[in-house]
Design a protein around this motif. Structure first.
Motif, mmCIF file in Angstrom:
data_model
loop_
_atom_site.group_PDB
_atom_site.id
_atom_site.type_symbol
_atom_site.label_atom_id
_atom_site.label_comp_id
_atom_site.label_asym_id
_atom_site.label_seq_id
_atom_site.Cartn_x
_atom_site.Cartn_y
_atom_site.Cartn_z
ATOM 1 N N ASN A 1 0.828 -1.207 0.000
ATOM 2 C CA ASN A 1 0.000 0.000 0.000
ATOM 3 C C ASN A 1 0.863 1.257 0.000
ATOM 4 O OD1 ASN A 1 -2.399 -1.412 -0.071
ATOM 5 N ND2 ASN A 1 -2.630 -1.429 2.144
ATOM 6 N N GLU B 1 0.733 11.066 0.045
ATOM 7 C CA GLU B 1 0.473 9.636 -0.046
ATOM 8 C C GLU B 1 -1.005 9.364 -0.297
ATOM 9 O OE1 GLU B 1 1.954 7.662 3.392
ATOM 10 O OE2 GLU B 1 4.025 8.210 2.977
ATOM 11 N N ASP B 2 -1.831 10.366 -0.024
ATOM 12 C CA ASP B 2 -3.274 10.220 -0.203
ATOM 13 C C ASP B 2 -3.800 11.565 -0.697
ATOM 14 O OD1 ASP B 2 -5.767 9.114 -0.150
ATOM 15 O OD2 ASP B 2 -5.918 8.967 2.016
ATOM 16 N N LYS C 1 1.197 4.119 -3.025
ATOM 17 C CA LYS C 1 0.986 5.545 -2.788
ATOM 18 C C LYS C 1 2.169 6.364 -3.295
ATOM 19 C CE LYS C 1 -2.154 4.987 1.082
ATOM 20 N NZ LYS C 1 -2.375 5.153 2.519
#
Length: 107
Positions: A28, A68-69, A32
């Motif tokens: 994950n 990252e988001d 990202k």
């Protein structure tokens, strides 16, 4: 593509020593990082500098590309500012149906 190969090699060898949960967290995080690299690369391929994106300051673009988001609305605004459109498709991984892809959004 080269980075993807490096990550897949890493995850293959990591399976021997790491728990599945740890591997999933690492995947994950890697995804990202790759996502943020793709945003910057997309902008560069468009021939646009961070300071040239209308509606965003250079600092904002730097933050967006380093995150990252990201909020979907921010992503849409960023893509539109590059003079592009965005499509989001849903793909059913488990069932083999006639409609493998469903267009969820086009902006």
């Amino acid at each position: 593509m080269k980075n993807k190969k490096k990550y897949s090699d890493f995850f293959e060898s990591a399976k021997k020593t790491m728990s599945p949960e740890t591997i999933e967290r690492a995947k994950n995080k890697a995804n990202k990082i790759i996502f943020s690299m793709k945003l910057a690369e997309l902008r560069k391929q468009s021939g646009v500098k961070q300071t040239e994106i209308e509606g965003f300051s250079q600092t904002s673009i730097s933050r967006i590309e380093g995150r990252e988001d990201i909020k979907l609305s921010t992503l849409v605004d960023y893509i539109h500012a590059l003079g592009m459109e965005i499509e989001i498709k849903v793909i059913n991984k488990k069932k083999k149906t006639q409609n493998k892809e469903i267009l969820l959004m086009k902006a």
